[in-house]
Design a protein around this motif. Sequence first.
Motif, PDB file in Angstrom:
ATOM      1  N   GLN A 108     150.896   2.502   7.624  1.00 36.24           N
ATOM      2  CA  GLN A 108     152.099   2.958   8.318  1.00 36.24           C
ATOM      3  C   GLN A 108     151.921   4.367   8.873  1.00 36.24           C
ATOM      4  O   GLN A 108     152.348   4.655  10.002  1.00 36.24           O
ATOM      5  CB  GLN A 108     153.298   2.914   7.370  1.00 36.24           C
ATOM      6  CG  GLN A 108     153.764   1.500   7.046  1.00 36.24           C
ATOM      7  CD  GLN A 108     154.946   1.494   6.096  1.00 36.24           C
ATOM      8  OE1 GLN A 108     155.126   2.422   5.293  1.00 36.24           O
ATOM      9  NE2 GLN A 108     155.746   0.449   6.150  1.00 36.24           N
ATOM     10  N   THR A 109     151.295   5.227   8.104  1.00 33.48           N
ATOM     11  CA  THR A 109     151.040   6.589   8.589  1.00 33.48           C
ATOM     12  C   THR A 109     150.099   6.578   9.781  1.00 33.48           C
ATOM     13  O   THR A 109     150.318   7.296  10.775  1.00 33.48           O
ATOM     14  CB  THR A 109     150.453   7.441   7.462  1.00 33.48           C
ATOM     15  OG1 THR A 109     151.352   7.452   6.348  1.00 33.48           O
ATOM     16  CG2 THR A 109     150.206   8.862   7.927  1.00 33.48           C
ATOM     17  N   ALA A 110     149.036   5.769   9.712  1.00 30.24           N
ATOM     18  CA  ALA A 110     148.075   5.706  10.805  1.00 30.24           C
ATOM     19  C   ALA A 110     148.710   5.154  12.073  1.00 30.24           C
ATOM     20  O   ALA A 110     148.458   5.665  13.179  1.00 30.24           O
ATOM     21  CB  ALA A 110     146.880   4.845  10.387  1.00 30.24           C
ATOM     22  N   LEU A 115     141.285  -1.925  -5.019  1.00 31.31           N
ATOM     23  CA  LEU A 115     142.118  -1.531  -3.883  1.00 31.31           C
ATOM     24  C   LEU A 115     143.587  -1.817  -4.177  1.00 31.31           C
ATOM     25  O   LEU A 115     143.931  -2.881  -4.704  1.00 31.31           O
ATOM     26  CB  LEU A 115     141.663  -2.298  -2.641  1.00 31.31           C
ATOM     27  CG  LEU A 115     141.985  -1.676  -1.275  1.00 31.31           C
ATOM     28  CD1 LEU A 115     141.265  -0.345  -1.122  1.00 31.31           C
ATOM     29  CD2 LEU A 115     141.567  -2.635  -0.163  1.00 31.31           C
ATOM     30  N   ASP A 116     144.441  -0.891  -3.829  1.00 32.86           N
ATOM     31  CA  ASP A 116     145.866  -0.971  -4.137  1.00 32.86           C
ATOM     32  C   ASP A 116     146.654  -1.302  -2.874  1.00 32.86           C
ATOM     33  O   ASP A 116     146.510  -0.627  -1.850  1.00 32.86           O
ATOM     34  CB  ASP A 116     146.336   0.354  -4.735  1.00 32.86           C
ATOM     35  CG  ASP A 116     147.759   0.295  -5.226  1.00 32.86           C
ATOM     36  OD1 ASP A 116     148.676   0.516  -4.416  1.00 32.86           O
ATOM     37  OD2 ASP A 116     147.957  -0.009  -6.412  1.00 32.86           O
ATOM     38  N   THR A 117     147.504  -2.319  -2.941  1.00 31.35           N
ATOM     39  CA  THR A 117     148.269  -2.744  -1.760  1.00 31.35           C
ATOM     40  C   THR A 117     149.272  -1.677  -1.320  1.00 31.35           C
ATOM     41  O   THR A 117     149.507  -1.501  -0.122  1.00 31.35           O
ATOM     42  CB  THR A 117     149.015  -4.054  -2.055  1.00 31.35           C
ATOM     43  OG1 THR A 117     149.851  -3.888  -3.208  1.00 31.35           O
ATOM     44  CG2 THR A 117     148.032  -5.183  -2.316  1.00 31.35           C
ATOM     45  N   MET A 118     149.868  -0.969  -2.277  1.00 31.81           N
ATOM     46  CA  MET A 118     150.837   0.065  -1.922  1.00 31.81           C
ATOM     47  C   MET A 118     150.158   1.235  -1.221  1.00 31.81           C
ATOM     48  O   MET A 118     150.701   1.792  -0.251  1.00 31.81           O
ATOM     49  CB  MET A 118     151.570   0.546  -3.174  1.00 31.81           C
ATOM     50  CG  MET A 118     152.327  -0.537  -3.918  1.00 31.81           C
ATOM     51  SD  MET A 118     153.541  -1.374  -2.860  1.00 31.81           S
ATOM     52  CE  MET A 118     154.648  -0.016  -2.497  1.00 31.81           C
ATOM     53  N   GLN A 119     148.971   1.592  -1.684  1.00 28.67           N
ATOM     54  CA  GLN A 119     148.229   2.662  -1.020  1.00 28.67           C
ATOM     55  C   GLN A 119     147.862   2.248   0.403  1.00 28.67           C
ATOM     56  O   GLN A 119     147.927   3.054   1.340  1.00 28.67           O
ATOM     57  CB  GLN A 119     146.958   2.984  -1.825  1.00 28.67           C
ATOM     58  CG  GLN A 119     147.214   3.569  -3.196  1.00 28.67           C
ATOM     59  CD  GLN A 119     147.428   5.082  -3.144  1.00 28.67           C
ATOM     60  OE1 GLN A 119     147.668   5.653  -2.087  1.00 28.67           O
ATOM     61  NE2 GLN A 119     147.343   5.713  -4.295  1.00 28.67           N
ATOM     62  N   VAL A 120     147.443   1.004   0.558  1.00 29.71           N
ATOM     63  CA  VAL A 120     147.088   0.508   1.891  1.00 29.71           C
ATOM     64  C   VAL A 120     148.307   0.518   2.805  1.00 29.71           C
ATOM     65  O   VAL A 120     148.217   0.865   3.989  1.00 29.71           O
ATOM     66  CB  VAL A 120     146.484  -0.906   1.789  1.00 29.71           C
ATOM     67  CG1 VAL A 120     146.317  -1.530   3.166  1.00 29.71           C
ATOM     68  CG2 VAL A 120     145.146  -0.857   1.071  1.00 29.71           C
ATOM     69  N   MET A 121     149.467   0.124   2.269  1.00 39.65           N
ATOM     70  CA  MET A 121     150.682   0.103   3.072  1.00 39.65           C
ATOM     71  C   MET A 121     151.030   1.507   3.584  1.00 39.65           C
ATOM     72  O   MET A 121     151.338   1.703   4.766  1.00 39.65           O
ATOM     73  CB  MET A 121     151.846  -0.453   2.256  1.00 39.65           C
ATOM     74  CG  MET A 121     153.153  -0.541   3.030  1.00 39.65           C
ATOM     75  SD  MET A 121     154.494  -1.271   2.067  1.00 39.65           S
ATOM     76  CE  MET A 121     154.777   0.015   0.862  1.00 39.65           C
ATOM     77  N   LYS A 122     150.965   2.493   2.696  1.00 43.23           N
ATOM     78  CA  LYS A 122     151.285   3.864   3.119  1.00 43.23           C
ATOM     79  C   LYS A 122     150.281   4.358   4.159  1.00 43.23           C
ATOM     80  O   LYS A 122     150.669   4.990   5.152  1.00 43.23           O
ATOM     81  CB  LYS A 122     151.296   4.787   1.895  1.00 43.23           C
ATOM     82  CG  LYS A 122     152.389   4.469   0.897  1.00 43.23           C
ATOM     83  CD  LYS A 122     152.286   5.379  -0.325  1.00 43.23           C
ATOM     84  CE  LYS A 122     153.344   5.038  -1.361  1.00 43.23           C
ATOM     85  NZ  LYS A 122     153.231   5.885  -2.586  1.00 43.23           N
TER      86      LYS A 122
END
Length: 552
Positions: free
Chosen positions: A305-307, A295-302
């Motif tokens: 925030q979008t959700a 799991l990637d923290t940057m992917q989770v952040m994007k």
Amino acid sequence: MALGLFRVCLVVVTAIINHPLLFPRENATVPENEEEIIRKMQAHQEKLQLEQLRLEEEVARLTAEKEALEQAAEEGQQPPEAQAAWDLWTTLCMILFLIIEVWRQDHQDGPLPECLGGDEDELPGAGSAPLRGLALPSRATLDHFYERCIRGATADAARTREFVEGFVDDLLEALRSLCNRDTDMEVEDFIGVDSMYENWQVDRPLLCHLFVPFTPPEPYRFHPELWCSSRSVPLDRQGYGQIKVGRADGDPLGCICGKTKLGEDMLCLLHAKQSGAQACREMEDLLCAPESPYLDTMQVMKWFQTALTRAWHRIAHKYDFDLAFGQLDTPGSLKIKFRSGKFMPFNLIPVIQCDDSDLFFVSHLPREPSGGTPASSTDWLLSFAVYERHFLRMTSKGLPEGACHLSCLQIASFLLSKQSRLSGPSGLSTYHLKTALLHLLLSRKASDWKAAQLGSRLHELLCFLEKSLLEKKLHHFFVGNRKVPEAMGLPEAVRRAEPLNLFRPFVLQRGLYRRTVDAFYEMLKNAPALVSEYSLHVPSDQAGLPPKAVIL
């Protein structure tokens, strides 16, 4: 002859023992910011080295004379004047070594003043470090300062929590309604953590930190990997972990061919189609790093925030205020902006639960307790915030009524906050203050935390923190601490792990360490003035005299 040889050996041994590089004294540590002291010590070391060379030459000359005397004694012509001269030189050398040793001890290893409150039992590991320039006000002044500046500032905490929690409930419910249960991440109920939920929030505006656990869609699941489960993890990655994404049945692609014996002439077309680019796209849809199952923290952040943005647009018409992101590098840093110009910040932090424990992997924090930054976007910080809240609640039940433990933490946090605004941020954070308090709570008896002992416990907290700074060592309260009660339910792998040093960045970053130590002593210097400034209305007949300060 035997006596002369013994004296020569004694002189040589004495010179070796007194050499500062071969046998340095254990307690001769000096704060790195004392440049003048370090310069004097270096000059003193050079003098000792020159003196050592001179003494070695003298010993060599005396040895040559001894050999000549022995040869003369064998021939029966040893004069008594030579033996007397040898005894005189030996005595003078020993006296000189003794003088050098006494002078070195007096100037290099001078005794440190004892910590205030020495009449009480010394804590194991707390030591008696000096507090420079600290003069704590009287009990009446501290009590008035606490009532006026701290208790009053947190009076609206309950109302703030209630408002934020109600809004976040509505926001997360809107987020769930927009998600596809078959393909999107599933968001669970939030968990309140940190100072607002531990009742020691000081700074304005009041700030709520809320964990938002999420899980992958069926049939996937998260497989957390703790750093303490592997001995090959570098020191800079201690406190972090990785989260592997896979299917619940262990089959990464979910194909039946992995569970059935196929003939040599049979080929699984479904498996072949799902291989390669399609499998990579599937993992990326699950917020994994490119070409990686982690799991990637940057992917989770994007994604988060979008959700949140989509969820707010769905319910914005129901509220008479605006919602905006506070810090772009923190995924859930939000700010409610009222029409009057006031605002209310809060943090929604996406987290992943570690198995069935109260440990959570956190993608980002406003202030990371470890003081470092992850080496890779697949490194997740392990948070003990829920355990910290449980420990404080459990400990508070056994303390006297009106115990001063949270008051100590609030006053120290108040002083640190004011100092950070004066001199800028340093390597010292409120998390370090809370860690020091947790260690003291575990070491002190419950009766030591009565309200009347606020001044003593506050001084002890600052004393403990100073000693930790000078040693560059502050162990994490839970990691590797087997003194933590088993009733906390801490995972055994964490209890048996090697202790985690929260001050390790100070060992690697000398500039940061120097700024932090300077800011800490500046905070101690400004503490009496700050407390007095915010306690101007204390009656003069109750103020009394401040206790004696310990100053280097």
